[in-house]
Design a protein around this motif. Structure first.
Motif, PDB file in Angstrom:
ATOM      1  N   THR A   1       3.813  -4.454  -3.880  1.00  0.00           N
ATOM      2  CA  THR A   1       2.637  -3.651  -4.197  1.00  0.00           C
ATOM      3  C   THR A   1       2.790  -2.354  -3.414  1.00  0.00           C
ATOM      4  OG1 THR A   1       1.197  -5.554  -4.615  1.00  0.00           O
ATOM      5  CG2 THR A   1       0.129  -3.476  -4.040  1.00  0.00           C
ATOM      6  N   VAL A   2       2.844  -1.244  -4.142  1.00  0.00           N
ATOM      7  CA  VAL A   2       3.105   0.054  -3.518  1.00  0.00           C
ATOM      8  C   VAL A   2       1.891   0.954  -3.730  1.00  0.00           C
ATOM      9  CG1 VAL A   2       4.667   2.028  -3.424  1.00  0.00           C
ATOM     10  CG2 VAL A   2       5.569  -0.242  -4.004  1.00  0.00           C
ATOM     11  N   ILE A   3       1.379   1.483  -2.644  1.00  0.00           N
ATOM     12  CA  ILE A   3       0.194   2.336  -2.665  1.00  0.00           C
ATOM     13  C   ILE A   3       0.598   3.722  -2.171  1.00  0.00           C
ATOM     14  CG2 ILE A   3      -2.184   2.626  -1.869  1.00  0.00           C
ATOM     15  CD1 ILE A   3      -1.762   0.079  -3.496  1.00  0.00           C
ATOM     16  N   VAL A   4       0.238   4.759  -2.925  1.00  0.00           N
ATOM     17  CA  VAL A   4       0.513   6.136  -2.525  1.00  0.00           C
ATOM     18  C   VAL A   4      -0.812   6.883  -2.475  1.00  0.00           C
ATOM     19  CG1 VAL A   4       1.758   8.260  -3.049  1.00  0.00           C
ATOM     20  CG2 VAL A   4       2.791   6.046  -3.607  1.00  0.00           C
ATOM     21  N   ASN A   5      -1.216   7.283  -1.278  1.00  0.00           N
ATOM     22  CA  ASN A   5      -2.505   7.955  -1.085  1.00  0.00           C
ATOM     23  C   ASN A   5      -3.652   7.208  -1.762  1.00  0.00           C
ATOM     24  OD1 ASN A   5      -1.209   9.900   0.400  1.00  0.00           O
ATOM     25  ND2 ASN A   5      -1.516  11.576  -1.047  1.00  0.00           N
ATOM     26  N   GLY A   6      -3.651   5.900  -1.602  1.00  0.00           N
ATOM     27  CA  GLY A   6      -4.744   5.076  -2.117  1.00  0.00           C
ATOM     28  C   GLY A   6      -4.595   4.646  -3.553  1.00  0.00           C
ATOM     29  N   GLN A   7      -3.575   5.126  -4.262  1.00  0.00           N
ATOM     30  CA  GLN A   7      -3.380   4.771  -5.664  1.00  0.00           C
ATOM     31  C   GLN A   7      -2.188   3.818  -5.800  1.00  0.00           C
ATOM     32  OE1 GLN A   7      -3.535   8.147  -8.477  1.00  0.00           O
ATOM     33  NE2 GLN A   7      -4.065   9.432  -6.722  1.00  0.00           N
ATOM     34  N   LYS A   8      -2.362   2.784  -6.600  1.00  0.00           N
ATOM     35  CA  LYS A   8      -1.293   1.821  -6.817  1.00  0.00           C
ATOM     36  C   LYS A   8      -0.251   2.391  -7.763  1.00  0.00           C
ATOM     37  CE  LYS A   8      -0.397  -2.915  -8.387  1.00  0.00           C
ATOM     38  NZ  LYS A   8      -1.009  -4.162  -8.925  1.00  0.00           N
ATOM     39  N   TYR A   9       1.017   2.316  -7.348  1.00  0.00           N
ATOM     40  CA  TYR A   9       2.107   2.750  -8.219  1.00  0.00           C
ATOM     41  C   TYR A   9       2.232   1.762  -9.374  1.00  0.00           C
ATOM     42  CZ  TYR A   9       6.909   3.431  -9.882  1.00  0.00           C
ATOM     43  OH  TYR A   9       8.019   3.620 -10.671  1.00  0.00           O
ATOM     44  N   PRO A  10       2.079   2.235 -10.615  1.00  0.00           N
ATOM     45  CA  PRO A  10       2.068   1.312 -11.755  1.00  0.00           C
ATOM     46  C   PRO A  10       3.397   1.191 -12.485  1.00  0.00           C
ATOM     47  CG  PRO A  10       1.235   3.427 -12.458  1.00  0.00           C
ATOM     48  CD  PRO A  10       1.648   3.595 -11.008  1.00  0.00           C
ATOM     49  N   GLY A  11       4.405   1.937 -12.033  1.00  0.00           N
ATOM     50  CA  GLY A  11       5.650   1.987 -12.776  1.00  0.00           C
ATOM     51  C   GLY A  11       6.612   0.871 -12.433  1.00  0.00           C
ATOM     52  N   SER A  12       7.784   0.941 -13.036  1.00  0.00           N
ATOM     53  CA  SER A  12       8.826  -0.051 -12.794  1.00  0.00           C
ATOM     54  C   SER A  12       9.409   0.145 -11.399  1.00  0.00           C
ATOM     55  CB  SER A  12       9.933   0.100 -13.834  1.00  0.00           C
ATOM     56  OG  SER A  12      11.093  -0.599 -13.446  1.00  0.00           O
ATOM     57  N   PRO A  13       9.626  -0.943 -10.661  1.00  0.00           N
ATOM     58  CA  PRO A  13      10.249  -0.819  -9.334  1.00  0.00           C
ATOM     59  C   PRO A  13      11.637  -0.192  -9.394  1.00  0.00           C
ATOM     60  CG  PRO A  13       9.232  -2.974  -9.578  1.00  0.00           C
ATOM     61  CD  PRO A  13       9.197  -2.323 -10.933  1.00  0.00           C
ATOM     62  N   ALA A  14      12.312  -0.304 -10.521  1.00  0.00           N
ATOM     63  CA  ALA A  14      13.668   0.226 -10.655  1.00  0.00           C
ATOM     64  C   ALA A  14      13.703   1.685 -11.098  1.00  0.00           C
ATOM     65  CB  ALA A  14      14.456  -0.621 -11.659  1.00  0.00           C
ATOM     66  N   ASP A  15      12.542   2.259 -11.400  1.00  0.00           N
ATOM     67  CA  ASP A  15      12.474   3.613 -11.951  1.00  0.00           C
ATOM     68  C   ASP A  15      12.330   4.630 -10.821  1.00  0.00           C
ATOM     69  OD1 ASP A  15      12.091   5.916 -13.397  1.00  0.00           O
ATOM     70  OD2 ASP A  15      10.264   5.254 -14.418  1.00  0.00           O
ATOM     71  N   ALA A  16      13.456   5.094 -10.300  1.00  0.00           N
ATOM     72  CA  ALA A  16      13.424   6.036  -9.178  1.00  0.00           C
ATOM     73  C   ALA A  16      12.750   7.349  -9.569  1.00  0.00           C
ATOM     74  CB  ALA A  16      14.848   6.298  -8.680  1.00  0.00           C
ATOM     75  N   ALA A  17      13.050   7.855 -10.752  1.00  0.00           N
ATOM     76  CA  ALA A  17      12.452   9.114 -11.196  1.00  0.00           C
ATOM     77  C   ALA A  17      10.947   8.961 -11.377  1.00  0.00           C
ATOM     78  CB  ALA A  17      13.109   9.580 -12.497  1.00  0.00           C
ATOM     79  N   GLY A  18      10.528   7.821 -11.921  1.00  0.00           N
ATOM     80  CA  GLY A  18       9.100   7.576 -12.106  1.00  0.00           C
ATOM     81  C   GLY A  18       8.358   7.517 -10.784  1.00  0.00           C
ATOM     82  N   PHE A  19       8.977   6.872  -9.789  1.00  0.00           N
ATOM     83  CA  PHE A  19       8.336   6.791  -8.472  1.00  0.00           C
ATOM     84  C   PHE A  19       8.261   8.173  -7.825  1.00  0.00           C
ATOM     85  CE2 PHE A  19       8.627   6.078  -3.821  1.00  0.00           C
ATOM     86  CZ  PHE A  19       7.373   5.486  -3.650  1.00  0.00           C
ATOM     87  N   GLN A  20       9.329   8.953  -7.929  1.00  0.00           N
ATOM     88  CA  GLN A  20       9.304  10.309  -7.377  1.00  0.00           C
ATOM     89  C   GLN A  20       8.203  11.141  -8.016  1.00  0.00           C
ATOM     90  OE1 GLN A  20      13.240  11.933  -7.871  1.00  0.00           O
ATOM     91  NE2 GLN A  20      14.201  10.294  -6.681  1.00  0.00           N
ATOM     92  N   ALA A  21       8.040  11.008  -9.331  1.00  0.00           N
ATOM     93  CA  ALA A  21       6.994  11.758 -10.028  1.00  0.00           C
ATOM     94  C   ALA A  21       5.609  11.317  -9.564  1.00  0.00           C
ATOM     95  CB  ALA A  21       7.140  11.567 -11.546  1.00  0.00           C
ATOM     96  N   PHE A  22       5.456  10.021  -9.328  1.00  0.00           N
ATOM     97  CA  PHE A  22       4.161   9.499  -8.879  1.00  0.00           C
ATOM     98  C   PHE A  22       3.818  10.040  -7.496  1.00  0.00           C
ATOM     99  CE2 PHE A  22       1.378   6.193  -7.082  1.00  0.00           C
ATOM    100  CZ  PHE A  22       0.432   6.089  -8.083  1.00  0.00           C
TER     101      PHE A  22
END
Length: 294
Positions: A252-273
């Protein structure tokens, strides 16, 4: 000139040779059996020792949490330096980390047996390290223990989380190195996981001095009760700073209070989030990106 053997002498010689070969085979089989049994005994002793620690900690009253984990997590900042906090007293509530508007705050609730957590680490470790090195973000690691059922009764997830608590207390600035070593050597589900000695060895390999109490802390499972309590709390109560999010799965990954909803394997998606979360600081929140497919 060599005398020619009689027929009976040749038979006797053949029988003697066969007898010696049979004795040699039996000797090798006894040796092989002894080594196999010895290996089984060593493995059994290791598992018994682990189970003994598990039993002792299951009946031990909950003690204080690790130092530098007042929030039940350790906050790692610029150049991988950890924030120092007091230990949470026994039976007391953890202290949530204060929100900041000068850096992105990333929280990761993880289980060291969780293969999807390993996937997230592999895909996003470089991004997280760059953010921490530059001081653009803090990363707060919360070890939890939801996969004990997958370690053949050794409670690897709980022992690993306890070991992480030991590192947070005794070597906080090397916690990220330990965390990375645990995923670089992650055991598969449905195995006994790593022994305490193997975990200590990984800490040493990551450049951590295990003398001065760290090895003892890991071997005795000092923070197993704390880890179990932290897991229940994270999985049943809203995580601080979120809109009712609970860590009922890992990661479970939280960024500034918001849960990251993307795929754990999606590096580009996480960077965008993370980039979107950083852009929201000091302004009105924007719509959370939709989960990525996959």
């Amino acid at each position: 000139m060599t005398e020619k053997l009689t027929k009976n002498e040749r038979r006797a010689q053949a029988r003697e040779q066969a007898r010696k070969m049979q004795e040699e085979r039996q000797r090798r089989e006894r040796l092989k059996k002894g080594l196999t049994v010895g290996g089984i005994i060593v493995a059994a002793v290791a598992i018994v020792a682990i189970v003994a620690v598990v039993i002792v900690n299951s009946i031990r009253p909950a003690g204080p949490g690790p130092e530098n984990m007042a929030s039940n997590g350790i906050v790692i900042g610029q150049d991988f330096v950890a924030e120092r906090t007091a230990a949470t007293p026994a039976d007391a509530e953890p202290t949530p980390t204060e929100p900041r508007d000068d850096v992105v705050q990333i929280e990761i609730y993880l289980d060291y047996m969780c293969p999807v957590c390993g996937t997230f680490d592999e895909a996003n470790r470089a991004t997280l390290e760059q953010l921490m090195q530059t001081g653009a973000a803090t990363v707060e690691i919360h070890p939890i223990t939801i996969l004990d059922r997958a370690s053949l009764g050794t409670k690897f997830s709980t022992r690993a989380a306890s070991a992480a608590g030991c590192v947070a207390e005794f070597a906080p600035d090397q916690f990220w190195a330990f965390n990375s070593a645990m995923y670089d050597n992650q055991p598969a589900e449905s195995t006994a996981g790593l022994t305490n000695e193997e975990i200590i060895g990984l800490a040493q390999g990551a450049g951590i001095d295990t003398e001065g109490g760290l090895a003892d802390c890991i071997n005795e499972g000092r923070f197993m009760s704390w880890a179990e309590d932290a897991t229940v709390r994270a999985g049943t109560q809203p995580l601080p700073g979120t809109d009712g999010v609970v860590a009922d799965r890992t990661p479970t990954v939280i960024v500034n209070g918001q849960k990251y909803p993307g795929s754990p394997a999606d590096a580009a998606g996480f960077q965008a989030f993370v980039t979107a979360a950083a852009g929201q600081q000091g302004g009105e929140p924007t719509e959370t990106p939709a989960p990525s497919e996959g």
